[in-house]
Design an enzyme around this catalytic site. Structure first.
Site, PDB file in Angstrom:
ATOM      1  N   GLU A  17       0.838  -1.203   0.000  1.00 16.55           N
ATOM      2  CA  GLU A  17       0.000   0.000   0.000  1.00 16.55           C
ATOM      3  C   GLU A  17       0.873   1.253   0.000  1.00 16.55           C
ATOM      4  O   GLU A  17       1.846   1.338   0.731  1.00 16.55           O
ATOM      5  CB  GLU A  17      -0.878  -0.014   1.259  1.00 16.55           C
ATOM      6  CG  GLU A  17      -1.799   1.184   1.345  1.00 16.55           C
ATOM      7  CD  GLU A  17      -2.824   1.025   2.457  1.00 16.55           C
ATOM      8  OE1 GLU A  17      -3.501  -0.019   2.500  1.00 16.55           O
ATOM      9  OE2 GLU A  17      -2.925   1.948   3.273  1.00 16.55           O
ATOM     10  N   THR A  48      -3.888   4.935  -1.357  1.00 14.83           N
ATOM     11  CA  THR A  48      -4.915   5.444  -0.432  1.00 14.83           C
ATOM     12  C   THR A  48      -5.596   6.700  -0.992  1.00 14.83           C
ATOM     13  O   THR A  48      -5.116   7.324  -1.944  1.00 14.83           O
ATOM     14  CB  THR A  48      -4.317   5.757   0.950  1.00 14.83           C
ATOM     15  OG1 THR A  48      -3.323   6.765   0.792  1.00 14.83           O
ATOM     16  CG2 THR A  48      -3.710   4.522   1.587  1.00 14.83           C
ATOM     17  N   TYR A  49      -6.699   7.053  -0.350  1.00 23.74           N
ATOM     18  CA  TYR A  49      -7.519   8.201  -0.775  1.00 23.74           C
ATOM     19  C   TYR A  49      -7.682   9.110   0.436  1.00 23.74           C
ATOM     20  O   TYR A  49      -8.169   8.667   1.479  1.00 23.74           O
ATOM     21  CB  TYR A  49      -8.886   7.679  -1.210  1.00 23.74           C
ATOM     22  CG  TYR A  49      -9.775   8.671  -1.903  1.00 23.74           C
ATOM     23  CD1 TYR A  49      -9.717   8.844  -3.279  1.00 23.74           C
ATOM     24  CD2 TYR A  49     -10.691   9.425  -1.177  1.00 23.74           C
ATOM     25  CE1 TYR A  49     -10.547   9.740  -3.921  1.00 23.74           C
ATOM     26  CE2 TYR A  49     -11.523  10.333  -1.811  1.00 23.74           C
ATOM     27  CZ  TYR A  49     -11.449  10.494  -3.178  1.00 23.74           C
ATOM     28  OH  TYR A  49     -12.283  11.387  -3.814  1.00 23.74           O
ATOM     29  N   ALA A  51      -9.193  11.339   3.060  1.00 20.52           N
ATOM     30  CA  ALA A  51     -10.600  11.461   3.447  1.00 20.52           C
ATOM     31  C   ALA A  51     -11.166  12.788   2.970  1.00 20.52           C
ATOM     32  O   ALA A  51     -10.515  13.829   3.069  1.00 20.52           O
ATOM     33  CB  ALA A  51     -10.731  11.338   4.951  1.00 20.52           C
ATOM     34  N   HIS A  77      -8.078   3.278  -3.471  1.00 21.76           N
ATOM     35  CA  HIS A  77      -9.002   3.394  -2.344  1.00 21.76           C
ATOM     36  C   HIS A  77     -10.016   4.495  -2.661  1.00 21.76           C
ATOM     37  O   HIS A  77      -9.753   5.378  -3.478  1.00 21.76           O
ATOM     38  CB  HIS A  77      -8.268   3.778  -1.061  1.00 21.76           C
ATOM     39  CG  HIS A  77      -7.282   2.754  -0.576  1.00 21.76           C
ATOM     40  ND1 HIS A  77      -6.903   2.640   0.737  1.00 21.76           N
ATOM     41  CD2 HIS A  77      -6.586   1.786  -1.240  1.00 21.76           C
ATOM     42  CE1 HIS A  77      -6.041   1.658   0.873  1.00 21.76           C
ATOM     43  NE2 HIS A  77      -5.813   1.130  -0.310  1.00 21.76           N
ATOM     44  N   GLY A 108     -13.971   6.242   5.582  1.00 18.02           N
ATOM     45  CA  GLY A 108     -13.168   7.410   5.919  1.00 18.02           C
ATOM     46  C   GLY A 108     -13.574   7.948   7.274  1.00 18.02           C
ATOM     47  O   GLY A 108     -14.620   7.581   7.824  1.00 18.02           O
ATOM     48  N   ALA A 128     -19.789   2.180   4.898  1.00 12.72           N
ATOM     49  CA  ALA A 128     -19.023   1.604   3.782  1.00 12.72           C
ATOM     50  C   ALA A 128     -19.832   0.592   2.972  1.00 12.72           C
ATOM     51  O   ALA A 128     -19.598   0.443   1.769  1.00 12.72           O
ATOM     52  CB  ALA A 128     -17.745   0.962   4.307  1.00 12.72           C
ATOM     53  N   HIS A 152     -13.562  -1.911  15.279  1.00  9.71           N
ATOM     54  CA  HIS A 152     -13.428  -0.505  14.900  1.00  9.71           C
ATOM     55  C   HIS A 152     -13.632   0.346  16.153  1.00  9.71           C
ATOM     56  O   HIS A 152     -14.477   0.015  16.993  1.00  9.71           O
ATOM     57  CB  HIS A 152     -14.484  -0.172  13.829  1.00  9.71           C
ATOM     58  CG  HIS A 152     -14.365   1.220  13.310  1.00  9.71           C
ATOM     59  ND1 HIS A 152     -15.045   2.286  13.875  1.00  9.71           N
ATOM     60  CD2 HIS A 152     -13.622   1.732  12.306  1.00  9.71           C
ATOM     61  CE1 HIS A 152     -14.725   3.391  13.217  1.00  9.71           C
ATOM     62  NE2 HIS A 152     -13.873   3.085  12.253  1.00  9.71           N
ATOM     63  N   LYS A 168     -20.816  -5.771   4.842  1.00 11.41           N
ATOM     64  CA  LYS A 168     -20.054  -5.245   3.697  1.00 11.41           C
ATOM     65  C   LYS A 168     -19.814  -6.351   2.668  1.00 11.41           C
ATOM     66  O   LYS A 168     -19.837  -6.116   1.452  1.00 11.41           O
ATOM     67  CB  LYS A 168     -18.719  -4.646   4.179  1.00 11.41           C
ATOM     68  CG  LYS A 168     -18.914  -3.381   5.000  1.00 11.41           C
ATOM     69  CD  LYS A 168     -17.616  -2.625   5.253  1.00 11.41           C
ATOM     70  CE  LYS A 168     -16.855  -3.130   6.432  1.00 11.41           C
ATOM     71  NZ  LYS A 168     -15.777  -2.207   6.863  1.00 11.41           N
TER      72      LYS A 168
HETATM   73  C1  LIG Z   1      -7.022  -1.574   4.834  1.00 11.79           C
HETATM   74  C2  LIG Z   1      -7.525  -0.182   5.188  1.00 11.79           C
HETATM   75  C3  LIG Z   1      -7.387   0.836   4.260  1.00 11.79           C
HETATM   76  C4  LIG Z   1      -7.863   2.130   4.552  1.00 11.79           C
HETATM   77  N1  LIG Z   1      -7.707   3.109   3.612  1.00 11.79           N
HETATM   78  C5  LIG Z   1      -8.110   4.365   3.881  1.00 11.79           C
HETATM   79  C6  LIG Z   1      -7.970   5.413   2.904  1.00 11.79           C
HETATM   80  O1  LIG Z   1      -7.459   5.205   1.801  1.00 11.79           O
HETATM   81  N2  LIG Z   1      -8.398   6.660   3.255  1.00 11.79           N
HETATM   82  C7  LIG Z   1      -8.958   6.923   4.477  1.00 11.79           C
HETATM   83  O2  LIG Z   1      -9.313   8.072   4.724  1.00 11.79           O
HETATM   84  N3  LIG Z   1      -9.124   5.950   5.408  1.00 11.79           N
HETATM   85  C8  LIG Z   1      -8.715   4.683   5.145  1.00 11.79           C
HETATM   86  N4  LIG Z   1      -8.882   3.694   6.089  1.00 11.79           N
HETATM   87  C9  LIG Z   1      -9.459   4.040   7.401  1.00 11.79           C
HETATM   88  C10 LIG Z   1     -11.000   3.936   7.403  1.00 11.79           C
HETATM   89  O3  LIG Z   1     -11.575   4.900   6.542  1.00 11.79           O
HETATM   90  C11 LIG Z   1     -11.477   4.193   8.838  1.00 11.79           C
HETATM   91  O4  LIG Z   1     -10.977   3.189   9.694  1.00 11.79           O
HETATM   92  C12 LIG Z   1     -12.992   4.355   9.011  1.00 11.79           C
HETATM   93  O5  LIG Z   1     -13.225   4.839  10.321  1.00 11.79           O
HETATM   94  C13 LIG Z   1     -13.763   3.063   8.892  1.00 11.79           C
HETATM   95  O6  LIG Z   1     -13.989   2.742   7.615  1.00 11.79           O
HETATM   96  P1  LIG Z   1     -14.901   1.467   7.240  1.00 11.79           P
HETATM   97  O7  LIG Z   1     -14.879   1.385   5.791  1.00 11.79           O
HETATM   98  O8  LIG Z   1     -14.511   0.277   8.036  1.00 11.79           O
HETATM   99  O9  LIG Z   1     -16.346   2.000   7.758  1.00 11.79           O
HETATM  100  P2  LIG Z   1     -17.695   1.238   8.074  1.00 11.79           P
HETATM  101  O10 LIG Z   1     -17.638  -0.190   7.696  1.00 11.79           O
HETATM  102  O11 LIG Z   1     -18.785   2.068   7.512  1.00 11.79           O
HETATM  103  O12 LIG Z   1     -17.752   1.315   9.668  1.00 11.79           O
HETATM  104  C14 LIG Z   1     -17.616   2.554  10.355  1.00 11.79           C
HETATM  105  C15 LIG Z   1     -18.288   2.411  11.738  1.00 11.79           C
HETATM  106  O13 LIG Z   1     -19.681   2.373  11.589  1.00 11.79           O
HETATM  107  C16 LIG Z   1     -20.225   1.167  12.101  1.00 11.79           C
HETATM  108  N5  LIG Z   1     -21.300   0.764  11.189  1.00 11.79           N
HETATM  109  C17 LIG Z   1     -21.186   0.265   9.930  1.00 11.79           C
HETATM  110  N6  LIG Z   1     -22.394   0.063   9.361  1.00 11.79           N
HETATM  111  C18 LIG Z   1     -23.307   0.457  10.293  1.00 11.79           C
HETATM  112  C19 LIG Z   1     -24.744   0.529  10.324  1.00 11.79           C
HETATM  113  N7  LIG Z   1     -25.496   0.127   9.270  1.00 11.79           N
HETATM  114  N8  LIG Z   1     -25.348   1.009  11.443  1.00 11.79           N
HETATM  115  C20 LIG Z   1     -24.609   1.391  12.518  1.00 11.79           C
HETATM  116  N9  LIG Z   1     -23.258   1.356  12.550  1.00 11.79           N
HETATM  117  C21 LIG Z   1     -22.614   0.898  11.464  1.00 11.79           C
HETATM  118  C22 LIG Z   1     -19.047   0.195  12.128  1.00 11.79           C
HETATM  119  O14 LIG Z   1     -19.227  -0.812  13.099  1.00 11.79           O
HETATM  120  C23 LIG Z   1     -17.900   1.128  12.475  1.00 11.79           C
HETATM  121  O15 LIG Z   1     -17.873   1.383  13.847  1.00 11.79           O
HETATM  122  C24 LIG Z   1      -8.432   2.393   5.820  1.00 11.79           C
HETATM  123  C25 LIG Z   1      -8.547   1.364   6.773  1.00 11.79           C
HETATM  124  C26 LIG Z   1      -8.101   0.077   6.461  1.00 11.79           C
HETATM  125  C27 LIG Z   1      -8.211  -1.012   7.494  1.00 11.79           C
END
Ligand SMILES: Cc1cc2nc3c(=O)[nH]c(=O)nc-3n(C[C@H](O)[C@H](O)[C@H](O)COP(=O)(O)OP(=O)(O)OC[C@H]3O[C@@H](n4cnc5c(N)ncnc54)[C@H](O)[C@@H]3O)c2cc1C
Length: 303
Positions: A17, A48-49, A51, A77, A108, A128, A152, A168
């Site tokens: 990455e 990466t992207y 936020a 990303h 993000g 997500a 998380h 997801k």
């Molecule tokens: C491999 C990897 C790559 C990453 N790359 C980037 C990047 O390029 N740019 C960047 O800015 N960040 C990046 N991140 C960080 C990421 O954006 C953050 O960790 C973010 O807080 C969580 O993203 P997620 O996609 O897991 O969110 P989600 O899966 O949406 O989860 C976010 C929170 O919401 C909760 N949740 C999900 N769905 C629901 C629902 N329906 N109702 C209630 N609660 C819910 C989850 O339990 C979690 O607590 C990366 C993280 C990883 C592990």
């Protein structure tokens, strides 16, 4: 080529990455790292992207150049935060136009304070899984998502966290990459719990080579993974000797990677910070990738 075609082979792979560089010097460092890693044949490379779209053009440009100027399989990303659905559609369209077949769809964090209040864009998405659906709808993409071995930071419980990850995958994700961690048990437990929930997509462990005291301190802060007391004890004696710390830290990382490989992971995903030396050393030590790179240390790149 799709990421899943590259990680479902009969021997474990590695992937890397990068982040999109901000200036010319950063660009030169990145391309030195890319060229050096290219010779080891990583399964894919991701960019990466920032936020909220802060790196939108640089992410598109860097990933598109990887697609056109290298033999590597690129993945871009994409984050949902601060974007309307119309803006997200534009970025996804730009990825398709640039020949990028793989997208890591993440929500993000709020800009400024990652743990600050989440405020959805009025015409945007909340989670997500919705972004996974959107990317899927708009093209023939292979889609990855983020996974959190220790949950998380916003998740109310491990059960809830697992349910969100499964959601997801049900929304169309083909694989997941984990947040970094410093001992393998949490990752392996998450993999077992995913399997028990009927979720059989590949889960790649995210590996940050332990090269500096800062990595040891910042890792848990950034990831929410605990700092194992045994590791602190093992490493603290080297705190004032950067070379000895790096040597011991690379041993720790290699031991953890070996354990994960023994447990049958299909690949290791390295967070490179746009450097190559530590990743090349680990890949060669673990017998991963192609065997045609120059010996580790032959190119004067730090990292
Ligand atoms: C491999 C990897 C790559 C990453 N790359 C980037 C990047 O390029 N740019 C960047 O800015 N960040 C990046 N991140 C960080 C990421 O954006 C953050 O960790 C973010 O807080 C969580 O993203 P997620 O996609 O897991 O969110 P989600 O899966 O949406 O989860 C976010 C929170 O919401 C909760 N949740 C999900 N769905 C629901 C629902 N329906 N109702 C209630 N609660 C819910 C989850 O339990 C979690 O607590 C990366 C993280 C990883 C592990």
């Amino acid at each position: 080529m799709k990421v899943t075609q590259r990680i479902r082979g009969d021997r474990p792979v590695f992937s890397v990455e990068f982040f999109p560089p901000k200036d010319e010097a950063g660009e030169a460092d990145l391309w030195r790292a890319i060229r050096r890693l290219e010779s080891l044949d990583p399964a894919f490379v991701s960019v990466t992207y920032g936020a909220g779209g802060s790196s939108r053009d640089r992410t598109i440009r860097t990933t598109a150049r990887i697609a056109t100027d290298t033999t590597l399989v690129p993945m871009a990303h994409l984050t949902a935060v601060s974007h309307s659905v119309a803006e997200l559609r534009q970025v996804i369209g730009a990825y398709a136009a640039a020949g990028i077949p793989n997208v890591l769809a993440v929500r993000g964090d709020p800009p400024g304070d990652p743990l600050g209040e989440w405020i959805a864009h009025p015409e945007g998405l909340n989670y997500a899984d919705e972004l996974v659906q959107l990317v899927r709808r708009l093209g023939d993409f292979c889609v990855g998502v983020a996974a959190f071995p220790y949950g998380h930071p916003r998740s109310p419980s491990p059960e809830d966290d697992l349910a969100r990850l499964v959601a997801k995958v049900r929304a169309g994700a083909d694989f997941a990459i984990s947040q970094l961690f410093l001992e393998p048990e949490g990752f392996l437990r998450l993999r077992d719990r995913m399997a028990a929930a009927g979720c059989d997509v590949p889960l790649l462990p995210g590996i940050m080579p332990l090269t500096t005291v800062r990595t040891l301190r910042r890792g848990p802060e950034l990831s929410g993974a605990p700092l194992p007391p045994g590791l602190v004890e093992r490493m603290e004696r080297y705190a004032d000797d950067p070379a000895a710390f790096r040597a011991a830290g690379m041993d720790v990382t290699a031991e953890m990677c070996s354990r994960l490989l023994e447990e049958g992971v299909c690949g290791l995903h390295f967070y490179t910070l746009n450097r190559s030396t530590a990743t090349v050393e680990l890949v060669q030590r673990l017998g991963l990738g192609a065997r045609r790179a120059e010996p580790a240390g032959a190119v004067p790149v730090s990292g």
